[in-house]
Design a protein around this motif. Structure first.
Motif, PDB file in Angstrom:
ATOM      1  N   UNK A  30       0.849  -1.189   0.000  1.00 12.74           N
ATOM      2  CA  UNK A  30       0.000   0.000   0.000  1.00 12.74           C
ATOM      3  C   UNK A  30       0.885   1.239   0.000  1.00 12.74           C
ATOM      4  N   UNK A  31       0.363   2.306  -0.579  1.00 10.66           N
ATOM      5  CA  UNK A  31       1.149   3.537  -0.699  1.00 10.66           C
ATOM      6  C   UNK A  31       0.932   4.474   0.487  1.00 10.66           C
ATOM      7  N   UNK A  32      -0.130   4.233   1.259  1.00  9.94           N
ATOM      8  CA  UNK A  32      -0.406   5.073   2.424  1.00  9.94           C
ATOM      9  C   UNK A  32      -1.167   4.253   3.469  1.00  9.94           C
ATOM     10  N   UNK A  33      -1.136   4.708   4.731  1.00 11.52           N
ATOM     11  CA  UNK A  33      -1.756   3.938   5.821  1.00 11.52           C
ATOM     12  C   UNK A  33      -3.263   3.748   5.679  1.00 11.52           C
ATOM     13  N   UNK A  34      -3.934   4.579   4.882  1.00  9.69           N
ATOM     14  CA  UNK A  34      -5.388   4.436   4.748  1.00  9.69           C
ATOM     15  C   UNK A  34      -5.774   3.453   3.641  1.00  9.69           C
ATOM     16  N   UNK A  35      -4.781   2.769   3.052  1.00  7.65           N
ATOM     17  CA  UNK A  35      -5.027   1.736   2.044  1.00  7.65           C
ATOM     18  C   UNK A  35      -4.510   0.394   2.547  1.00  7.65           C
ATOM     19  N   UNK A  36      -5.038  -0.680   1.982  1.00  6.40           N
ATOM     20  CA  UNK A  36      -4.536  -2.013   2.314  1.00  6.40           C
ATOM     21  C   UNK A  36      -4.782  -2.957   1.146  1.00  6.40           C
ATOM     22  N   UNK A  37      -4.191  -4.155   1.258  1.00  8.46           N
ATOM     23  CA  UNK A  37      -4.359  -5.202   0.251  1.00  8.46           C
ATOM     24  C   UNK A  37      -4.955  -6.420   0.951  1.00  8.46           C
ATOM     25  N   UNK A  38      -6.290  -6.557   0.907  1.00  8.92           N
ATOM     26  CA  UNK A  38      -6.925  -7.667   1.617  1.00  8.92           C
ATOM     27  C   UNK A  38      -6.734  -9.022   0.933  1.00  8.92           C
ATOM     28  N   UNK A  39      -6.394  -9.020  -0.372  1.00 10.86           N
ATOM     29  CA  UNK A  39      -6.286 -10.284  -1.092  1.00 10.86           C
ATOM     30  C   UNK A  39      -5.098 -10.244  -2.041  1.00 10.86           C
ATOM     31  N   UNK A  40      -4.327 -11.331  -2.072  1.00 12.81           N
ATOM     32  CA  UNK A  40      -3.184 -11.427  -2.979  1.00 12.81           C
ATOM     33  C   UNK A  40      -2.995 -12.875  -3.396  1.00 12.81           C
ATOM     34  N   UNK A  41      -2.778 -13.095  -4.695  1.00 13.62           N
ATOM     35  CA  UNK A  41      -2.462 -14.425  -5.214  1.00 13.62           C
ATOM     36  C   UNK A  41      -1.256 -14.284  -6.119  1.00 13.62           C
ATOM     37  N   UNK A  42      -0.349 -15.267  -6.073  1.00 14.27           N
ATOM     38  CA  UNK A  42       0.881 -15.154  -6.830  1.00 14.27           C
ATOM     39  C   UNK A  42       1.373 -16.509  -7.316  1.00 14.27           C
ATOM     40  N   UNK A  43       1.417 -16.700  -8.626  1.00 11.00           N
ATOM     41  CA  UNK A  43       1.955 -17.910  -9.243  1.00 11.00           C
ATOM     42  C   UNK A  43       3.280 -17.501  -9.903  1.00 11.00           C
ATOM     43  N   UNK A  44       4.344 -17.534  -9.096  1.00  8.66           N
ATOM     44  CA  UNK A  44       5.634 -16.958  -9.481  1.00  8.66           C
ATOM     45  C   UNK A  44       6.421 -17.863 -10.430  1.00  8.66           C
ATOM     46  N   UNK A  45       6.115 -17.746 -11.725  1.00 10.55           N
ATOM     47  CA  UNK A  45       6.831 -18.474 -12.768  1.00 10.55           C
ATOM     48  C   UNK A  45       6.481 -17.819 -14.092  1.00 10.55           C
ATOM     49  N   UNK A  66       4.767 -17.143 -17.283  1.00  8.72           N
ATOM     50  CA  UNK A  66       3.427 -17.562 -17.667  1.00  8.72           C
ATOM     51  C   UNK A  66       2.455 -17.596 -16.507  1.00  8.72           C
ATOM     52  N   UNK A  67       2.973 -17.485 -15.281  1.00  5.37           N
ATOM     53  CA  UNK A  67       2.123 -17.488 -14.088  1.00  5.37           C
ATOM     54  C   UNK A  67       1.452 -16.137 -13.895  1.00  5.37           C
ATOM     55  N   UNK A  68       0.331 -16.148 -13.197  1.00  9.67           N
ATOM     56  CA  UNK A  68      -0.447 -14.939 -13.006  1.00  9.67           C
ATOM     57  C   UNK A  68      -0.390 -14.469 -11.559  1.00  9.67           C
ATOM     58  N   UNK A  69      -0.432 -13.151 -11.378  1.00 13.43           N
ATOM     59  CA  UNK A  69      -0.534 -12.608 -10.024  1.00 13.43           C
ATOM     60  C   UNK A  69      -1.686 -11.608  -9.998  1.00 13.43           C
ATOM     61  N   UNK A  70      -2.270 -11.450  -8.828  1.00 18.50           N
ATOM     62  CA  UNK A  70      -3.303 -10.433  -8.652  1.00 18.50           C
ATOM     63  C   UNK A  70      -3.305  -9.980  -7.201  1.00 18.50           C
ATOM     64  N   UNK A  71      -3.576  -8.696  -7.014  1.00 14.62           N
ATOM     65  CA  UNK A  71      -3.708  -8.135  -5.673  1.00 14.62           C
ATOM     66  C   UNK A  71      -4.912  -7.200  -5.680  1.00 14.62           C
ATOM     67  N   UNK A  72      -5.707  -7.283  -4.641  1.00 12.13           N
ATOM     68  CA  UNK A  72      -6.854  -6.394  -4.486  1.00 12.13           C
ATOM     69  C   UNK A  72      -6.428  -5.270  -3.555  1.00 12.13           C
ATOM     70  N   UNK A  73      -6.412  -4.041  -4.066  1.00 12.83           N
ATOM     71  CA  UNK A  73      -6.030  -2.891  -3.252  1.00 12.83           C
ATOM     72  C   UNK A  73      -7.278  -2.067  -2.974  1.00 12.83           C
TER      73      UNK A  73
END
Length: 139
Positions: free
Chosen positions: A34-49, A51-58
């Protein structure tokens, strides 16, 4: 048209193995992304390879606004390099360089988007990187 590239960087006082894990593991990403204290990332998925996909909910902590940030990895070299293409087609390259001890330099270069001023984008990504440094050093 040539895309504007923005670079942000930091030096983390931690060994490269820890920096790599904290950068890539979803349970850590949720803590620092997060860029500031009033933001957060409640969900994150990471397929680190490649062709793999990543996503984060900010999201704003007050629930007023949120967005998904995601993409697909183009190249992954453990403890050294990551490149990915964001869902909007922009590219990001991240290098991890260690002094062999307790210092790891993280340099992130990304294609600017056209909606916000370059300075604002750079400040936002730098704030997230600074948050990453603080979280990694304090845990």
């Amino acid at each position: 048209m040539e895309k504007t590239k923005i670079t942000v960087q930091t030096t983390v006082n931690a060994p490269i193995e820890k920096v790599w894990d904290y950068w890539n593991e979803p349970e850590h990403i949720k803590q620092w992304n997060s860029a500031s204290p009033d933001w957060h990332t409640p969900k994150s998925e990471n397929d680190l390879r490649a062709g793999g996909r990543f996503t984060a909910r900010m999201e704003a902590k007050d629930g007023s606004f949120g967005f998904d940030f995601g993409g697909v990895y183009d190249e992954v070299t453990t403890h050294q390099f990551i490149s990915y293409t964001m869902d909007d087609g922009r590219q990001t390259h991240i290098t991890f360089t260690s002094d062999g001890g307790n210092e790891t330099k993280v340099v992130e270069t990304f294609d600017a988007e056209g909606q916000n001023p370059v300075e604002m984008q750079q400040a936002g990504w730098q704030a997230i990187l600074d948050n990453f440094k603080k979280y990694t050093e304090n845990n």
